[in-house]
Design a protein around this motif. Structure first.
Motif, PDB file in Angstrom:
ATOM      1  N   GLY A   1       0.807  -1.205   0.000  1.00 37.95           N
ATOM      2  CA  GLY A   1       0.000   0.000   0.000  1.00 37.95           C
ATOM      3  C   GLY A   1       0.844   1.260   0.000  1.00 37.95           C
ATOM      4  N   VAL A   2       0.347   2.291  -0.650  1.00 38.15           N
ATOM      5  CA  VAL A   2       0.984   3.610  -0.653  1.00 38.15           C
ATOM      6  C   VAL A   2       0.031   4.577   0.042  1.00 38.15           C
ATOM      7  N   ARG A   3       0.471   5.120   1.182  1.00 36.48           N
ATOM      8  CA  ARG A   3      -0.317   6.119   1.906  1.00 36.48           C
ATOM      9  C   ARG A   3      -0.157   7.447   1.193  1.00 36.48           C
ATOM     10  N   THR A   4      -1.223   7.908   0.578  1.00 35.48           N
ATOM     11  CA  THR A   4      -1.128   9.182  -0.131  1.00 35.48           C
ATOM     12  C   THR A   4      -1.535  10.344   0.779  1.00 35.48           C
ATOM     13  N   HIS A   5      -2.373  10.076   1.770  1.00 30.53           N
ATOM     14  CA  HIS A   5      -2.683  10.998   2.862  1.00 30.53           C
ATOM     15  C   HIS A   5      -3.423  10.199   3.916  1.00 30.53           C
ATOM     16  N   ASP A   6      -3.841  10.810   5.006  1.00 29.98           N
ATOM     17  CA  ASP A   6      -4.407  10.055   6.130  1.00 29.98           C
ATOM     18  C   ASP A   6      -5.703   9.341   5.782  1.00 29.98           C
ATOM     19  N   GLY A   7      -6.379   9.748   4.706  1.00 26.25           N
ATOM     20  CA  GLY A   7      -7.645   9.127   4.342  1.00 26.25           C
ATOM     21  C   GLY A   7      -7.588   8.253   3.106  1.00 26.25           C
ATOM     22  N   SER A   8      -6.411   8.075   2.510  1.00 27.61           N
ATOM     23  CA  SER A   8      -6.314   7.251   1.297  1.00 27.61           C
ATOM     24  C   SER A   8      -5.114   6.319   1.358  1.00 27.61           C
ATOM     25  N   LEU A   9      -5.396   5.078   1.047  1.00 25.29           N
ATOM     26  CA  LEU A   9      -4.356   4.056   0.908  1.00 25.29           C
ATOM     27  C   LEU A   9      -4.560   3.426  -0.455  1.00 25.29           C
ATOM     28  N   ARG A  10      -3.598   3.625  -1.320  1.00 23.03           N
ATOM     29  CA  ARG A  10      -3.684   3.137  -2.700  1.00 23.03           C
ATOM     30  C   ARG A  10      -2.796   1.909  -2.867  1.00 23.03           C
ATOM     31  N   TYR A  11      -3.163   1.065  -3.800  1.00 26.34           N
ATOM     32  CA  TYR A  11      -2.390  -0.133  -4.116  1.00 26.34           C
ATOM     33  C   TYR A  11      -2.006  -0.097  -5.588  1.00 26.34           C
ATOM     34  N   PRO A  12      -0.972   0.687  -5.933  1.00 26.10           N
ATOM     35  CA  PRO A  12      -0.569   0.754  -7.340  1.00 26.10           C
ATOM     36  C   PRO A  12      -0.089  -0.613  -7.818  1.00 26.10           C
ATOM     37  N   ASP A  13      -0.170  -0.841  -9.107  1.00 27.90           N
ATOM     38  CA  ASP A  13       0.255  -2.121  -9.666  1.00 27.90           C
ATOM     39  C   ASP A  13       1.741  -2.362  -9.443  1.00 27.90           C
ATOM     40  N   VAL A  14       2.529  -1.298  -9.540  1.00 28.02           N
ATOM     41  CA  VAL A  14       3.962  -1.378  -9.276  1.00 28.02           C
ATOM     42  C   VAL A  14       4.377  -0.067  -8.621  1.00 28.02           C
ATOM     43  N   SER A  15       5.200  -0.169  -7.601  1.00 24.45           N
ATOM     44  CA  SER A  15       5.819   1.027  -7.019  1.00 24.45           C
ATOM     45  C   SER A  15       7.278   0.689  -6.735  1.00 24.45           C
ATOM     46  N   VAL A  16       8.104   1.713  -6.675  1.00 21.97           N
ATOM     47  CA  VAL A  16       9.520   1.517  -6.367  1.00 21.97           C
ATOM     48  C   VAL A  16       9.869   2.411  -5.191  1.00 21.97           C
ATOM     49  N   THR A  17      10.489   1.809  -4.191  1.00 18.00           N
ATOM     50  CA  THR A  17      11.008   2.565  -3.052  1.00 18.00           C
ATOM     51  C   THR A  17      12.507   2.297  -2.938  1.00 18.00           C
ATOM     52  N   CYS A  18      13.196   3.236  -2.335  1.00 18.36           N
ATOM     53  CA  CYS A  18      14.643   3.107  -2.154  1.00 18.36           C
ATOM     54  C   CYS A  18      14.984   3.244  -0.679  1.00 18.36           C
ATOM     55  N   GLY A  19      16.028   2.516  -0.253  1.00 13.36           N
ATOM     56  CA  GLY A  19      16.499   2.620   1.122  1.00 13.36           C
ATOM     57  C   GLY A  19      15.632   1.921   2.150  1.00 13.36           C
ATOM     58  N   ARG A  20      14.811   0.993   1.733  1.00 11.30           N
ATOM     59  CA  ARG A  20      13.938   0.252   2.663  1.00 11.30           C
ATOM     60  C   ARG A  20      14.186  -1.240   2.499  1.00 11.30           C
TER      61      ARG A  20
END
Length: 193
Positions: free
Chosen positions: A76-95
């Protein structure tokens, strides 16, 4: 005597992301939190699945050892306190530490990719796109039409939060992810084998 019809109706309160994450939808149902409202998500087509998997494999191979990694639609990607999105692909670094293995959400992806479907296209191109653009960590947003094999690539152009280039590729074009220093060939995204 006049009765106020609004006085007898209950008003539902919008959920927060933390409240939403405490709900157990079971293993066969998936939902997203859209501005405090639960939205059930349907499964994608075979073409949608193929493109998503192709991208995850391509990005994982190219990013190995870089400190960045792709995730699929279970992250999940928290876009703000009221939305949690599940993009098909996301990339994070340093985690990439052991503690990160238990993480269910992130709020700082650098790349977000949505594979469009007829039922979600309007939301992906509207509210979700706006929410992704508002995340200061996001450098690239990609919308992919798996049937027409077209890409729409939005790249942050500077420190201005509204500074984005937005290019629709109507012909085969490689997916350039400048913030990651890599590109994925068009044929690799849409391959059928």
């Amino acid at each position: 005597m006049y009765a106020d019809p609004m006085a007898t109706q209950s008003v539902e309160r919008a959920l927060t992301v933390d409240e939403f994450l405490r709900i157990d939808f079971g293993s066969d149902m998936k939902a997203e939190l859209d501005n405090g409202v639960i939205r059930m998500m349907a499964g994608g087509s075979r073409a949608h699945d193929r493109v998503q998997i192709n991208l995850i494999v391509s990005l994982a191979n190219r990013l190995r050892g870089s400190g960045c990694r792709p995730s699929g639609s279970d992250m999940g990607v928290r876009t703000h306190d009221g939305s949690l999105r599940y993009p098909d692909v996301s990339v994070t670094c340093g985690r990439n530490g052991p503690a990160d293995d238990r993480t269910r959400t992130v709020s700082d992806p650098c790349v977000v990719i949505e594979v469009l479907s007829p039922t979600t296209s309007a939301l992906d191109r509207g509210a979700k796109l706006d929410e992704y653009k508002a995340l200061t960590s996001v450098e690239t947003i990609v919308l992919i039409d798996p049937d027409a094999e077209r890409l729409r690539v939005l790249q942050r152009t500077g420190r201005d939060p509204d500074g984005w280039s937005d290019v629709n590729y109507t012909r085969p074009h490689e997916l350039s992810l400048a913030s990651l220093g890599l590109a994925v060939p068009h044929d690799e995204i849409f391959t059928r084998d």
